[in-house]
Design a protein around this motif. Structure first.
Motif, PDB file in Angstrom:
ATOM      1  N   TRP A   1       0.852  -1.183   0.000  1.00 45.31           N
ATOM      2  CA  TRP A   1       0.000   0.000   0.000  1.00 45.31           C
ATOM      3  C   TRP A   1       0.893   1.240   0.000  1.00 45.31           C
ATOM      4  O   TRP A   1       1.172   1.825   1.043  1.00 45.31           O
ATOM      5  CB  TRP A   1      -0.919  -0.024   1.218  1.00 45.31           C
ATOM      6  CG  TRP A   1      -2.044   0.937   1.175  1.00 45.31           C
ATOM      7  CD1 TRP A   1      -2.694   1.422   0.096  1.00 45.31           C
ATOM      8  CD2 TRP A   1      -2.670   1.540   2.316  1.00 45.31           C
ATOM      9  NE1 TRP A   1      -3.691   2.285   0.465  1.00 45.31           N
ATOM     10  CE2 TRP A   1      -3.701   2.367   1.831  1.00 45.31           C
ATOM     11  CE3 TRP A   1      -2.481   1.443   3.685  1.00 45.31           C
ATOM     12  CZ2 TRP A   1      -4.523   3.113   2.668  1.00 45.31           C
ATOM     13  CZ3 TRP A   1      -3.304   2.171   4.511  1.00 45.31           C
ATOM     14  CH2 TRP A   1      -4.308   2.997   4.006  1.00 45.31           C
ATOM     15  N   PRO A   2       1.386   1.631  -1.171  1.00 46.74           N
ATOM     16  CA  PRO A   2       2.346   2.741  -1.272  1.00 46.74           C
ATOM     17  C   PRO A   2       1.871   4.045  -0.642  1.00 46.74           C
ATOM     18  O   PRO A   2       2.687   4.829  -0.145  1.00 46.74           O
ATOM     19  CB  PRO A   2       2.546   2.904  -2.781  1.00 46.74           C
ATOM     20  CG  PRO A   2       2.240   1.557  -3.344  1.00 46.74           C
ATOM     21  CD  PRO A   2       1.134   1.009  -2.473  1.00 46.74           C
ATOM     22  N   SER A   3       0.584   4.286  -0.610  1.00 45.35           N
ATOM     23  CA  SER A   3       0.099   5.530  -0.006  1.00 45.35           C
ATOM     24  C   SER A   3       0.292   5.548   1.512  1.00 45.35           C
ATOM     25  O   SER A   3       0.114   6.585   2.141  1.00 45.35           O
ATOM     26  CB  SER A   3      -1.371   5.765  -0.359  1.00 45.35           C
ATOM     27  OG  SER A   3      -2.176   4.736   0.168  1.00 45.35           O
TER      28      SER A   3
ATOM     29  N   GLU B   1       3.159   5.183   2.919  1.00 43.61           N
ATOM     30  CA  GLU B   1       4.564   5.512   3.187  1.00 43.61           C
ATOM     31  C   GLU B   1       4.727   6.599   4.244  1.00 43.61           C
ATOM     32  O   GLU B   1       5.566   6.480   5.141  1.00 43.61           O
ATOM     33  CB  GLU B   1       5.268   5.918   1.900  1.00 43.61           C
ATOM     34  CG  GLU B   1       6.762   6.085   2.083  1.00 43.61           C
ATOM     35  CD  GLU B   1       7.490   6.237   0.764  1.00 43.61           C
ATOM     36  OE1 GLU B   1       8.718   6.355   0.811  1.00 43.61           O
ATOM     37  OE2 GLU B   1       6.846   6.225  -0.299  1.00 43.61           O
ATOM     38  N   GLU B   2       3.937   7.659   4.172  1.00 39.09           N
ATOM     39  CA  GLU B   2       4.041   8.741   5.161  1.00 39.09           C
ATOM     40  C   GLU B   2       3.647   8.260   6.552  1.00 39.09           C
ATOM     41  O   GLU B   2       4.270   8.639   7.546  1.00 39.09           O
ATOM     42  CB  GLU B   2       3.192   9.952   4.748  1.00 39.09           C
ATOM     43  CG  GLU B   2       3.829  10.802   3.684  1.00 39.09           C
ATOM     44  CD  GLU B   2       5.213  11.331   4.075  1.00 39.09           C
ATOM     45  OE1 GLU B   2       5.362  11.898   5.178  1.00 39.09           O
ATOM     46  OE2 GLU B   2       6.153  11.162   3.271  1.00 39.09           O
ATOM     47  N   GLN B   3       2.640   7.433   6.627  1.00 38.16           N
ATOM     48  CA  GLN B   3       2.205   6.907   7.920  1.00 38.16           C
ATOM     49  C   GLN B   3       3.283   5.998   8.515  1.00 38.16           C
ATOM     50  O   GLN B   3       3.557   6.053   9.706  1.00 38.16           O
ATOM     51  CB  GLN B   3       0.881   6.161   7.768  1.00 38.16           C
ATOM     52  CG  GLN B   3       0.234   5.835   9.091  1.00 38.16           C
ATOM     53  CD  GLN B   3      -1.165   5.265   8.919  1.00 38.16           C
ATOM     54  OE1 GLN B   3      -1.667   5.112   7.806  1.00 38.16           O
ATOM     55  NE2 GLN B   3      -1.798   4.939  10.028  1.00 38.16           N
TER      56      GLN B   3
END
Length: 153
Positions: free
Chosen positions: A77-79, A81-83
């Motif tokens: 789940w590349p989105s 990354e920030e988490q």
């Protein structure tokens, strides 16, 4: 999830339980501290428990980071990354707070520390940070698992 990922996830969940158990023991010690914080034996038990807690946290965080679990989350789940980056930063901050508490407990044990009420509040702040972190981590794991299971349907 592949077999290695499942095994790592299960190990992380076991470490979550150890961390929760140690948090319970630390809370109980702090409750005892209301009466016994001037007792050197109590202070040394607290120091020892904080060191034990730190060792398990370090192991737990290493499993998440170097075990590839966090990288696996980002791959799936590349989105996220920030988490994941924020969770890693939490690891550093949590360990730093534990180190500060260990130093403070050493001072408490020698009679040079701040008030017990201040020390206890710092511990409670750390416990809240850990609880928030674990909740965010669990939610992320559930999202990734849900996305993977949904993709199979």
């Amino acid at each position: 999830m592949n077999e290695t990922s499942v095994a790592t996830a299960q190990e992380i969940l076991r470490e979550h339980e150890v961390v929760r158990s140690l948090l319970g023991e630390l809370r109980a010690l702090l409750d005892e501290g209301e009466e016994h914080h001037n007792n050197p034996d109590w202070n040394w038990r607290l120091c020892d428990k904080l060191w034990q807690f730190r060792r398990h946290l370090l192991r737990h965080f290493m499993l998440e980071e170097t075990g590839g679990f966090m990288e696996d989350v980002v791959l799936r789940w590349p989105s996220a990354e920030e988490q994941v980056k924020k969770l890693r930063q939490d690891h550093v901050r949590i360990l730093r707070n534990v180190d500060d508490l260990i130093s403070a407990s050493d001072l408490q044990a020698t009679g040079w520390g701040a008030s017990f009420a201040d020390f206890r509040q710092r511990c409670q702040n750390l416990f809240a940070l850990i609880q928030r972190h674990e909740t965010e981590e669990n939610e992320l794991i559930q999202k990734v698992y849900y996305l993977e299971v949904s993709a199979l349907d």
